[in-house]
Design an enzyme around this catalytic site. Structure first.
Site, PDB file in Angstrom:
ATOM      1  N   LYS A   1      42.690  13.770  24.937  1.00  0.00           N
ATOM      2  CA  LYS A   1      42.023  12.314  24.791  1.00  0.00           C
ATOM      3  C   LYS A   1      41.437  12.370  23.283  1.00  0.00           C
ATOM      4  O   LYS A   1      40.368  13.132  23.116  1.00  0.00           O
ATOM      5  CB  LYS A   1      41.197  11.880  25.956  1.00  0.00           C
ATOM      6  CG  LYS A   1      40.643  10.471  26.031  1.00  0.00           C
ATOM      7  CD  LYS A   1      39.815  10.509  27.236  1.00  0.00           C
ATOM      8  CE  LYS A   1      39.097   9.166  27.534  1.00  0.00           C
ATOM      9  NZ  LYS A   1      38.691   8.743  28.591  1.00  0.00           N
TER      10      LYS A   1
ATOM     11  N   SER B   1      40.455   4.623  30.774  1.00  0.00           N
ATOM     12  CA  SER B   1      40.748   4.681  29.669  1.00  0.00           C
ATOM     13  C   SER B   1      41.289   5.878  28.998  1.00  0.00           C
ATOM     14  O   SER B   1      42.031   5.732  27.853  1.00  0.00           O
ATOM     15  CB  SER B   1      39.205   4.826  29.070  1.00  0.00           C
ATOM     16  OG  SER B   1      38.562   6.017  29.428  1.00  0.00           O
TER      17      SER B   1
ATOM     18  N   SER C   1      38.694   6.986  34.853  1.00  0.00           N
ATOM     19  CA  SER C   1      39.665   7.016  33.748  1.00  0.00           C
ATOM     20  C   SER C   1      40.650   8.177  33.820  1.00  0.00           C
ATOM     21  O   SER C   1      41.491   8.058  32.969  1.00  0.00           O
ATOM     22  CB  SER C   1      38.896   7.246  32.652  1.00  0.00           C
ATOM     23  OG  SER C   1      38.422   5.822  32.069  1.00  0.00           O
TER      24      SER C   1
END
Ligand code: GLN
Length: 501
Positions: free
Chosen positions: A92, A167, A191
């Site tokens: 990420k 996310s 997330s």
């Protein structure tokens, strides 16, 4: 090189990209596969698919190939490092890696290159894992759909018109689309688990303090944890094993011994008591999600688990509590992005204040601004007692609910999200509806307990649905074993998104 039967359907890629971390590790150990082949396979998959998926913001193939060569040499010398050696993952783009970008999905950090690596990454590198690229996310990890990324949308590999969740959107989609077998994400309010559920992969949020947050760009420091995504439970266990443990660089990392997550993973848990919170099965839960989750729970019952009705009476306040605590922390954490300490600097300014205001005004997107304003308001003199302090009090009650529930059960089971993946564009103009999609995930962050999303089934239209399991702090070993019990009975690894060819 031999290929498992389930892997032969893939176009142009020898099927390698359908392999889970466990399968890849076995093939590497038998010397039927090289790390170089894994990286090449991932790069081929990315070049043929990512234009449609949009999972990656940046790919560094040369560096990964060099790491693969080192891994293959270690293995040839009989010095392989363990189950992750030579296996590639995506990261990420909010978790710092030295020499790599870390945009956090924001214009604010366009062009930023990390001068250091997160402890989680250092530990994965020490275990031989190979980061291949940076995965898209909602700006500063605020969002549930990828639509808050300043750079690109990420599409759900199971239906390109739908969100992969967020996310950690690119992390989940990169695994689901078989571009990498594992990924690192972060979970502040769901997330990791929500995109894992919507993309049909495994996603684990560890206990608060289990994995160092050093090098994770902070959104809400008291809530978030770095955690793994993978196609299989084993992969999540192996990634957690490599990352977990105390880190002197993170004062909130806890100095508790790290369990062995792998050795008993395949042994079913006996005398399991599974708590079913009535609050998770009420109004707002999509009927297909309910059916799939109930079927998964039935799998446990048929394996001898006792189902225990429980109550989490304060869970109805968790969305409201989270959306005070998280923005409050965000308003403080994001103060450093002012055009001087960090981040984009507007060319238009006349004095210090206009430099700050213009830089932040031009580089932050609308959701980040909304959170900063909400948090600043909730913390401001005269309002802090009414909002922030009150939220902290309710947060304590939410933790107490879990402590009480875990007197009666070992694990809590339920849905991850109220609906399967929604269409891109469907909720983006309605922030409250978007926030409500976090309803089952954020309590675990408020309470600090570990939670996992494991694929449980598919809707009639072919969208994946996860089962969420939550357990007491530092019981990840049990959580993973429980997730594995479901995985063994439902061989979903072979089920491929229709958009892959
Ligand atoms: N969807 C939640 C939010 O927007 C959770 C985000 C996260 O876990 N990083 O804040």
């Amino acid at each position: 090189m031999t290929l498992p039967a389930s892997s032969t359907a893939c176009a142009g890629n020898n099927g390698l990209d359908h392999w889970s971390i466990r399968e890849l590790g076995q093939q590497l150990a038998k010397r039927e596969l090289t790390s170089r082949e894994i990286i090449e396979s991932s790069l081929t998959a990315i070049s043929s698919r990512d234009s449609r998926i949009g999972a990656f913001l940046h790919v560094d193939g040369d560096r990964a190939l060099a790491a693969a060569q080192a891994s293959d040499e270690r293995r040839a010398a009989g010095q392989a490092l363990g189950p992750l050696d030579g296996i590639t993952i995506s990261i990420k783009d909010a978790i710092c890696e030295v020499g790599q970008p870390a945009t956090c999905g924001s214009r604010m950090l366009k062009g930023y290159i990390s001068p250091y690596s997160a402890t989680a990454i250092e530990r994965l590198l020490a275990a031989g894992a190979i980061p291949l690229g940076r995965a898209n996310l909602d700006e500063f990890a605020m969002g549930s759909s990828s639509e808050n990324s300043a750079y690109q949308l990420t599409h759900n590999p199971w239906d390109l018109d739908r969100t992969p969740g967020g996310s950690s959107s690119g992390s989940a989609a990169s695994v689901a689309a078989r571009m990498v077998p594992g990924s690192l994400g972060s979970d502040t309010g769901g997330s990791i688990r929500q995109p894992a559920s919507l993309c049909g992969v495994v996603g684990l949020k560890p206990t608060y303090g289990r994995v160092s947050r050093y090098g994770l760009v902070a959104f809400a420091s008291s809530l978030e944890q770095i955690g793994p995504f993978s196609l299989d439970v084993y992969g999540a266990a192996a990634l957690l094993q490599a990352m977990a443990g105390h880190d002197p660089h993170d004062a909130t990392s806890v100095n508790e011994p790290v369990d062995d997550y792998l050795s008993k993973l395949d042994e079913p848990l006996k005398d399991l008591r599974i708590g079913l919170p009535q609050e998770y099965f009420g109004e707002g839960l999509d009927s297909e999600v309910r059916r799939i989750v109930e079927q998964a729970i039935e799998v446990y019952r048929s394996q001898g688990a006792t189902l225990v009705p429980i109550e989490l009476p304060h869970s109805k306040y968790s969305v409201a509590t989270y959306y005070i605590v998280a923005p409050s922390e965000a308003s403080s954490n994001l103060a450093r992005f002012d055009g001087i300490h960090y981040g984009y600097r507007s060319p238009e300014f006349t004095d210090l204040e206009s430099l700050y205001a213009n830089s932040r005004g031009e580089a932050f997107g609308p959701e980040v601004k909304r959170r900063i304003m909400l948090g600043t308001y909730a913390l401001s003199a005269g309002y802090a007692d009414k909002y922030y302090v009150k939220a902290l009090q309710i947060r304590r009650l939410i933790r107490q609910d879990f402590d009480d529930a875990f007197q009666k059960c070992d694990l809590i089971a339920g849905p991850v999200t109220p609906t399967p993946a929604f269409k891109l564009g469907e909720l983006v103009d309605d922030p409250l509806a978007m926030y409500l999609s976090d309803i089952y995930t954020i309590a675990a962050n408020l309470a600090g307990i570990p939670a996992i999303s494991v694929p449980a089934g598919w809707t009639a239209s072919g969208l994946p649905v996860g089962l969420q399991l939550q357990s007491p702090v530092f019981t990840e070993a049990k959580l993973l074993r429980a997730a594995r019990m479901l995985e063994i009975t439902s061989p979903w690894i072979g089920r491929l998104p229709p958009t892959l060819s």
